[in-house]
Design a protein around this motif. Structure first.
Motif, PDB file in Angstrom:
ATOM      1  N   GLU A 103       1.537  -0.108   7.267  1.00  0.00           N
ATOM      2  CA  GLU A 103       0.112  -0.429   7.499  1.00  0.00           C
ATOM      3  C   GLU A 103      -0.336  -1.618   6.654  1.00  0.00           C
ATOM      4  O   GLU A 103      -1.002  -2.538   7.137  1.00  0.00           O
ATOM      5  CB  GLU A 103      -0.748   0.767   7.060  1.00  0.00           C
ATOM      6  N   SER A 144       0.837  -1.202   0.000  1.00  0.00           N
ATOM      7  CA  SER A 144       0.000   0.000   0.000  1.00  0.00           C
ATOM      8  C   SER A 144       0.871   1.251   0.000  1.00  0.00           C
ATOM      9  O   SER A 144       1.047   1.901   1.024  1.00  0.00           O
ATOM     10  CB  SER A 144      -0.947  -0.041   1.191  1.00  0.00           C
ATOM     11  N   HIS A 149      -2.711   5.529  -2.811  1.00  0.00           N
ATOM     12  CA  HIS A 149      -3.597   6.205  -1.852  1.00  0.00           C
ATOM     13  C   HIS A 149      -4.650   7.010  -2.610  1.00  0.00           C
ATOM     14  O   HIS A 149      -4.408   7.478  -3.717  1.00  0.00           O
ATOM     15  CB  HIS A 149      -2.746   7.144  -0.979  1.00  0.00           C
ATOM     16  N   ASP A 150      -5.792   7.173  -1.985  1.00  0.00           N
ATOM     17  CA  ASP A 150      -6.881   7.904  -2.647  1.00  0.00           C
ATOM     18  C   ASP A 150      -6.503   9.370  -2.900  1.00  0.00           C
ATOM     19  O   ASP A 150      -7.010   9.986  -3.833  1.00  0.00           O
ATOM     20  CB  ASP A 150      -8.139   7.829  -1.772  1.00  0.00           C
ATOM     21  N   LYS A 171      -9.236   4.593  -5.797  1.00  0.00           N
ATOM     22  CA  LYS A 171     -10.375   3.986  -6.484  1.00  0.00           C
ATOM     23  C   LYS A 171      -9.881   2.995  -7.526  1.00  0.00           C
ATOM     24  O   LYS A 171      -8.950   3.275  -8.266  1.00  0.00           O
ATOM     25  CB  LYS A 171     -11.207   5.076  -7.138  1.00  0.00           C
ATOM     26  N   GLU A 218      -1.794  12.305   4.033  1.00  0.00           N
ATOM     27  CA  GLU A 218      -2.526  11.919   5.242  1.00  0.00           C
ATOM     28  C   GLU A 218      -1.727  10.882   6.029  1.00  0.00           C
ATOM     29  O   GLU A 218      -0.968  10.128   5.450  1.00  0.00           O
ATOM     30  CB  GLU A 218      -3.887  11.320   4.850  1.00  0.00           C
ATOM     31  N   TYR A 229       2.356   4.047   5.239  1.00  0.00           N
ATOM     32  CA  TYR A 229       1.335   3.281   4.491  1.00  0.00           C
ATOM     33  C   TYR A 229       1.826   1.856   4.211  1.00  0.00           C
ATOM     34  O   TYR A 229       1.060   0.888   4.309  1.00  0.00           O
ATOM     35  CB  TYR A 229       1.014   3.938   3.146  1.00  0.00           C
ATOM     36  N   ASN A 282      -2.823   8.182   7.466  1.00  0.00           N
ATOM     37  CA  ASN A 282      -3.259   6.800   7.277  1.00  0.00           C
ATOM     38  C   ASN A 282      -3.596   6.501   5.823  1.00  0.00           C
ATOM     39  O   ASN A 282      -4.001   7.382   5.067  1.00  0.00           O
ATOM     40  CB  ASN A 282      -4.461   6.489   8.170  1.00  0.00           C
ATOM     41  N   TYR A 283      -3.439   5.228   5.482  1.00  0.00           N
ATOM     42  CA  TYR A 283      -3.696   4.799   4.106  1.00  0.00           C
ATOM     43  C   TYR A 283      -5.188   4.645   3.847  1.00  0.00           C
ATOM     44  O   TYR A 283      -5.898   4.027   4.643  1.00  0.00           O
ATOM     45  CB  TYR A 283      -2.997   3.462   3.869  1.00  0.00           C
ATOM     46  N   ARG A 284      -5.639   5.240   2.745  1.00  0.00           N
ATOM     47  CA  ARG A 284      -6.984   4.975   2.236  1.00  0.00           C
ATOM     48  C   ARG A 284      -6.810   4.537   0.807  1.00  0.00           C
ATOM     49  O   ARG A 284      -6.296   5.295  -0.018  1.00  0.00           O
ATOM     50  CB  ARG A 284      -7.831   6.259   2.246  1.00  0.00           C
ATOM     51  N   ARG A 337      -5.381   1.680  -6.784  1.00  0.00           N
ATOM     52  CA  ARG A 337      -4.834   1.190  -5.516  1.00  0.00           C
ATOM     53  C   ARG A 337      -3.708   0.174  -5.729  1.00  0.00           C
ATOM     54  O   ARG A 337      -3.025  -0.183  -4.762  1.00  0.00           O
ATOM     55  CB  ARG A 337      -5.947   0.590  -4.650  1.00  0.00           C
TER      56      ARG A 337
END
Lengths: 397, 397
Positions: free
Chosen positions: B121, A237, A242-243, A256, A249, B118, A251-253, A260
């Protein structure tokens, strides 16, 4: 109707060489050097950091991915470039395992490329749990698709023999048993038509330096089935997956869809060379390439078998059962390949006894096949006898 | 004594630009385009598959790695190139965790680059066990080195503020508590002297497209301490990290030393561009670069602070406490950076309020600093007032 004489003219092919190793490293597209120089001077040199937006470097991994999607029957927007094939195998395998958390078996076959098996081994060692890499004979894969298998990881075309698995049938059976599939297209992308969408494959990965002619060590690709694209969890990741990579940020999001599966900063220069090579692919389609490939491989098999009875065909005789290569077994295959290279016919050797020849219609034609057959016949009947690497020292007829 | 005028002459620097973003993407070395063309035409084009041996492509990752080893105080033969920094972070982290299998904590700090966090994570999610990523404030790292920590993963220089950690002290404390260290050198390799050997660092990773000028997305590096080199287990166990890649054995056997940190096929073209950039590094050493960098950053801070009271220094004032960048906080920093770029001073913005400027003695000199200061002063006092991105709409004095 593809004009293969026109595509051939777009490659730099060294004088005196018949190149039957494009299944290992494709040749240099003539335009690639200028393209690279422009990217280096006009983009990197002049735009510097602003090239990420101005020159479109940031979108390059999906833009190039879309060009490959067309060649492997993938939906646009579901292929992304990056890293190496081994990394992409790990990435796909990890996401696939996380989709089946209650199962512990990765099923593969002994015809898979060793790096795929090694990556699975390393992944299992790192997980440190009770996972198992179950390696069966290629013809036994179907029988081993059972309800304890989490992931089936298969290379569609065997790197040694050229034998081809039936992607649609195996994938359908896998899905019946709740098994997630990872297909390695190393020897199919640009070699044979692939229908990822039709087969409903879950993940696919591949390299681009073989049939796609992207250059030595050019970036790999990964495909994720649209059904999974927004659900697959990335183990690798990285920030570009990351989005919102530039929000930094804590934290990892996940981004789409296929985004990813991006990890680190994309290899802009290497992707430029590959992009240039893909221009040639726009002049054809995989069905035309496949038809020509089957003509060339049939002609090669017939010619070599007629002249060289000491060579045993290792590739399926039925053209629909093989990729775009022809392999022969010969106990002194290493010496034979060296002798052929000395005569300008470049194939390669794979232990223990495989002489391997790749057929790439974009730049290999019937004339090349006939010339190669004549040289192979002469080498096997005459040169090999005196070759310093020739160990058997017995008459090779 | 380094002749920095001579090194500056070896870079292509666009007309009208003062480039203070070499900490994000270094500029094009003038020789790199020709070098790339030669590798493409004379090696890929003419040698084809035989380039792996004839042109030395196979050894390129360690040969280039040795050139970087000199710049980061690593022992020769213990640095190898490949993949991206994010992948190298994962690789180092995984090996480090396997060295401390009974501990569950990865310690890092909130000044680390998000991708490192990330990747940790994602790794933890994939492991699916009870691991923890413990992120503390940069100044609290030392106090959090405790016996439950498996790995301390730290980026030496903060990408936003330029604040530098003390590698030797933190590593020594980590070892006292049985903690394995992973150092990210993204903002130190080529920026400040690093002494991996002296600090006895366990693992180090870094990228090459910033201060080392390898080009957009150029390959990353990994260092493994010689003490661990033959013991570290690779999680990313690809075929080129195998002890005998071309034996195509069914099972993975890690290669000797740093070779086991190789994964897939090396990115030959990208490494050629980087190798060309490293020729310039051979004209200097990190102590000369550091001395010049401190002169430049001191001069820049003094100049900007005198002219722009609205900017707040975010970088440590003590030159020994910072890397080779200077950052200022300003609430409308995004607009200010856009206005500066429009005037030819290229720095960058990092959310929420950081205006960041990199100083790279190989091609930035005192004249550039003075010219940049004059433009920054003018922009902050005049242009910004009318800039469309300027939101505050309050007098910026």
């Amino acid at each position: 109707m593809t004009d293969f004489a026109a595509t051939k003219a777009l490659f730099h092919l060294p004088q005196g060489v018949i190149y039957l190793d494009g299944n290992s490293l494709g040749p240099l597209p003539k335009d690639a050097t200028d393209r690279m120089a422009r990217v280096m001077q006009d983009e990197w040199g002049e735009m510097l950091i602003t090239g990420w937006n101005k020159a479109g470097w940031m979108d390059q991994p999906t833009r190039v991915g879309d060009r490959i999607a067309r060649l492997i029957g993938a939906e646009p927007g579901h292929v992304v470039m990056g890293d190496t094939l081994s990394i992409k195998v790990y990435q796909a395998l990890a996401s696939a395992l996380m989709m089946n958390p209650d199962r512990r078996v990765i099923l593969s076959d002994s015809g898979n490329f060793p790096s795929d098996l090694y990556m699975a081994e390393g992944l299992i060692r790192f997980l440190g749990q009770d996972h198992e890499l179950r390696v069966v004979a290629p013809e036994e894969v179907s029988d081993h698709i059972t309800a304890d298998v989490a992931v089936m990881m298969i290379t569609e075309v065997d790197y040694r023999t050229g034998r081809m698995h039936d992607m649609a049938t195996l994938t359908a059976k896998a899905h019946e048993h709740g098994v997630v599939t990872v297909w390695d297209l190393a020897h199919t992308a640009g070699a044979t038509p692939v229908d990822l969408k039709g087969a409903d494959a879950d993940f696919a990965v591949g390299c681009t330096y073989k049939y796609l002619n992207g250059g030595p060590g050019s970036p790999a690709f990964i495909y994720v089935n649209p059904r999974h694209a927004d659900a697959a969890l990335p183990a690798l990741s990285g920030w570009l997956g990351h989005d919102a990579p530039f929000a930094f940020e804590p934290n990892y999001r996940p981004g789409k869809g296929i985004d990813r599966m991006r990890v680190g900063t994309p290899p802009v220069l290497a992707l430029a060379a590959l992009d240039s090579a893909l221009d040639i692919w726009d002049m054809t389609d995989m069905h035309a390439v496949r038809a020509k490939s089957q003509v060339l491989t049939d002609r090669f098999i017939a010619g070599v078998e007629a002249a060289c009875p000491m060579l045993t065909l290792a590739t399926p005789r039925d053209p629909d059962q093989r990729g775009s290569q022809v392999s022969f077994r010969f106990s002194d295959g290493y010496a034979a390949i060296q002798a052929l290279i000395a005569r300008g016919v470049i194939g390669d050797f794979r232990a223990p006894d495989i002489m391997r020849f790749g057929f790439t219609p974009l730049y290999i034609d019937e004339g090349d096949v006939d010339a190669a057959v004549a040289i192979i016949a002469d080498v096997m009947q005459n040169d090999l006898w005196d070759h310093p690497d020739y160990k058997t020292r017995a008459k090779v007829t």
